[in-house]
Design an enzyme around this catalytic site. Sequence first.
Site, PDB file in Angstrom:
ATOM      1  N   SER A 191      -7.054 -36.176   4.538  1.00 50.64           N
ATOM      2  CA  SER A 191      -7.916 -36.656   3.454  1.00 50.64           C
ATOM      3  C   SER A 191      -9.184 -35.825   3.322  1.00 50.64           C
ATOM      4  O   SER A 191     -10.028 -36.102   2.479  1.00 50.64           O
ATOM      5  CB  SER A 191      -8.288 -38.124   3.688  1.00 50.64           C
ATOM      6  OG  SER A 191      -8.869 -38.300   4.959  1.00 50.64           O
ATOM      7  N   THR A 222     -16.909 -58.692 -39.900  1.00 51.37           N
ATOM      8  CA  THR A 222     -15.930 -59.409 -39.085  1.00 51.37           C
ATOM      9  C   THR A 222     -14.584 -58.985 -39.654  1.00 51.37           C
ATOM     10  O   THR A 222     -14.476 -58.717 -40.859  1.00 51.37           O
ATOM     11  CB  THR A 222     -16.087 -60.948 -39.185  1.00 51.37           C
ATOM     12  OG1 THR A 222     -15.892 -61.329 -40.549  1.00 51.37           O
ATOM     13  CG2 THR A 222     -17.455 -61.426 -38.725  1.00 51.37           C
ATOM     14  N   HIS A 223     -13.584 -58.874 -38.799  1.00 47.91           N
ATOM     15  CA  HIS A 223     -12.276 -58.346 -39.211  1.00 47.91           C
ATOM     16  C   HIS A 223     -12.401 -56.962 -39.841  1.00 47.91           C
ATOM     17  O   HIS A 223     -11.579 -56.578 -40.664  1.00 47.91           O
ATOM     18  CB  HIS A 223     -11.565 -59.301 -40.179  1.00 47.91           C
ATOM     19  CG  HIS A 223     -11.601 -60.736 -39.750  1.00 47.91           C
ATOM     20  ND1 HIS A 223     -10.630 -61.312 -38.958  1.00 47.91           N
ATOM     21  CD2 HIS A 223     -12.528 -61.706 -39.955  1.00 47.91           C
ATOM     22  CE1 HIS A 223     -10.960 -62.576 -38.721  1.00 47.91           C
ATOM     23  NE2 HIS A 223     -12.102 -62.842 -39.308  1.00 47.91           N
ATOM     24  N   SER A 256     -12.863 -27.356 -35.823  1.00 47.43           N
ATOM     25  CA  SER A 256     -11.421 -27.165 -35.783  1.00 47.43           C
ATOM     26  C   SER A 256     -11.133 -25.673 -35.885  1.00 47.43           C
ATOM     27  O   SER A 256     -11.847 -24.941 -36.573  1.00 47.43           O
ATOM     28  CB  SER A 256     -10.797 -27.906 -36.964  1.00 47.43           C
ATOM     29  OG  SER A 256      -9.539 -27.340 -37.277  1.00 47.43           O
ATOM     30  N   ASN A 310     -15.982 -32.713 -35.503  1.00 48.63           N
ATOM     31  CA  ASN A 310     -15.304 -33.845 -34.862  1.00 48.63           C
ATOM     32  C   ASN A 310     -16.167 -34.502 -33.787  1.00 48.63           C
ATOM     33  O   ASN A 310     -16.803 -33.800 -32.997  1.00 48.63           O
ATOM     34  CB  ASN A 310     -14.001 -33.363 -34.219  1.00 48.63           C
ATOM     35  CG  ASN A 310     -13.055 -32.760 -35.240  1.00 48.63           C
ATOM     36  OD1 ASN A 310     -13.019 -33.193 -36.394  1.00 48.63           O
ATOM     37  ND2 ASN A 310     -12.320 -31.751 -34.831  1.00 48.63           N
ATOM     38  N   TYR A 359      -6.408 -52.882   9.413  1.00 49.39           N
ATOM     39  CA  TYR A 359      -6.428 -51.587   8.745  1.00 49.39           C
ATOM     40  C   TYR A 359      -5.017 -51.026   8.609  1.00 49.39           C
ATOM     41  O   TYR A 359      -4.216 -51.085   9.555  1.00 49.39           O
ATOM     42  CB  TYR A 359      -7.299 -50.585   9.523  1.00 49.39           C
ATOM     43  CG  TYR A 359      -7.261 -49.203   8.893  1.00 49.39           C
ATOM     44  CD1 TYR A 359      -8.124 -48.869   7.862  1.00 49.39           C
ATOM     45  CD2 TYR A 359      -6.319 -48.248   9.303  1.00 49.39           C
ATOM     46  CE1 TYR A 359      -8.061 -47.625   7.248  1.00 49.39           C
ATOM     47  CE2 TYR A 359      -6.246 -47.001   8.697  1.00 49.39           C
ATOM     48  CZ  TYR A 359      -7.125 -46.697   7.668  1.00 49.39           C
ATOM     49  OH  TYR A 359      -7.060 -45.478   7.074  1.00 49.39           O
ATOM     50  N   LYS A 366     -10.058 -43.845  -1.944  1.00 48.27           N
ATOM     51  CA  LYS A 366     -11.211 -42.984  -2.249  1.00 48.27           C
ATOM     52  C   LYS A 366     -11.124 -42.259  -3.578  1.00 48.27           C
ATOM     53  O   LYS A 366     -12.080 -42.250  -4.355  1.00 48.27           O
ATOM     54  CB  LYS A 366     -11.390 -41.973  -1.117  1.00 48.27           C
ATOM     55  CG  LYS A 366     -11.849 -42.683   0.124  1.00 48.27           C
ATOM     56  CD  LYS A 366     -11.822 -41.816   1.348  1.00 48.27           C
ATOM     57  CE  LYS A 366     -11.823 -42.692   2.571  1.00 48.27           C
ATOM     58  NZ  LYS A 366     -10.615 -43.563   2.682  1.00 48.27           N
TER      59      LYS A 366
HETATM   60  N1  ARG Z   1      -9.113 -41.144   6.810  1.00 48.87           N
HETATM   61  C1  ARG Z   1      -8.980 -42.508   7.127  1.00 48.87           C
HETATM   62  C2  ARG Z   1      -9.221 -43.375   5.896  1.00 48.87           C
HETATM   63  O1  ARG Z   1      -9.771 -42.914   4.960  1.00 48.87           O
HETATM   64  C3  ARG Z   1      -9.945 -42.899   8.189  1.00 48.87           C
HETATM   65  C4  ARG Z   1      -9.481 -44.009   9.062  1.00 48.87           C
HETATM   66  C5  ARG Z   1      -8.285 -43.594   9.801  1.00 48.87           C
HETATM   67  N2  ARG Z   1      -7.914 -44.543  10.794  1.00 48.87           N
HETATM   68  C6  ARG Z   1      -6.732 -44.465  11.424  1.00 48.87           C
HETATM   69  N3  ARG Z   1      -6.498 -45.378  12.287  1.00 48.87           N
HETATM   70  N4  ARG Z   1      -5.850 -43.554  11.146  1.00 48.87           N
HETATM   71  O2  ARG Z   1      -8.874 -44.537   5.818  1.00 48.87           O
END
Ligand code: ARG
Length: 464
Positions: A30, A162-163, A284, A292, A324, A332
């Site tokens: 990530s 309205t409308h 255009s 536009n 989790y 994200k």
């Molecule tokens: N990159 C992970 C996230 O955004 C962080 C937490 C990861 N935790 C784990 N147990 N792999 O959620």
Amino acid sequence: MTEQFSKKNQGWSGRFSEPVSALVQRYTGSVFFDQRLALFDIEGSLAHAEMLAHVGLISAKDLQGIQGGLNQIRQEIESGQFQWSLDLEDVHLNIEKRLTDLIGDAGKRLHTARSRNDQVATDIRLWVRHTIDEIHQALTALKTALLDQAERHADTIMPGFTHLQVAQPVTLGHHLLAYVEMLSRDESRLADCRARANVLPLGAAALAGTSYPIDRERVARTLGFDGVCQNSLDAVSDRDFAIEFTACCALIMTHISRLSEELILWMTPRIGFIDLADRFCTGSSIMPQKKNPDVPELARGKSGRVYGHLMALLTLMKGQPLAYNKDNQEDKEPLFDAADTVLDTLRVFAEMMAGIQVKDQAMRSAAFEGYSTATDLADYLVKKGLPFRDAHEAVALAVKAGIAQQKDLSELSLEALQAFSPLIGPDVHEVLKVEGSVAARDHVGGTAPSQVRAQIRRHRAKRD
Ligand code: ARG
């Protein structure tokens, strides 16, 4: 192999006997998007380390080392020198690895009594809080532009619809203030969302809490949180605040999209109520005459994108068991894109609305089309004693006659009007004027210029 592998995945590789494939590494990593959380991650780590030292879990010397290292890393990130590596999966492991490279064992002690699960939950809350404050400022700027235009056009007459049919005359100031109301609700919704987001997950560790004698309230105070999450399982897995935030963004985009639709209609030459400054429009490539309204069109289009992010987050959470799950990493990109879209949109709209050029005459004459003062005539008759339903019928007949003669009610002679009700007297023409119509709606929430000015004062007083 084992050695090479453990070098690659610093955070957790010990128990594995083969490295992840390049594809899996890219799939699970990530860092390319969560590096956006870096400064919040450092802020959280500094508060956590300070607490660890305060309760005696790390030495003062270790704390000093961690503080020095993290401050250096912050500078490296801010100056663009920091080397992000997919080998280190995410923002947290990248920063921790660099810290350990810089300061040795003290860096490895930072993760005492913490997990990436409570760490990332904390980072996102800090990010949401910060972003809410930015959006708040952008909303205020747009409201300021709208209030200034509303003041300039407190007396400018336009048709109210309205409308999408001409209904009654209103003032442009009043019309613009409707959007100020929407944006004010957006502000207060964001403030509610901020309050619920502003609690600290750290201390929940992976899911069950930690056996170390930590001081969560201290960390909360340092980070400016109003309190701590009260259940560790919920703390690491809750993303309600992210959904609420994106819902706030979605509703802001709804409001902007409605305004966009009006600007687009108002700018079409068939309506011609306004002109947008050239810098917000494009031409255009084939039709030389075109100008536009791209910015409002795009904003109307981008609202769909933010709604999509809201749906993505709701769906992300709906099937997750406690606590989790890696699914959460998917929170994200929708969040970031929703915020970026809203912020860019609000900022460009603040500039654009400050510069719209209003064609007062076109608005005013459109208010005459469509018998917009018919209700005023009915009210006039009611005030002279006729029951409302009878007045409604008498005026409907007058309108019918007007249509047949292609004349507005105000253009019919007194005698012609009296044919529809003997109660009509020479004072009627005052009532049939659009200025008289708007001025008569002189109560809180009404379109009278005096009310528009009072509302502008109220909004400005709240803001100062
Ligand atoms: N990159 C992970 C996230 O955004 C962080 C937490 C990861 N935790 C784990 N147990 N792999 O959620």
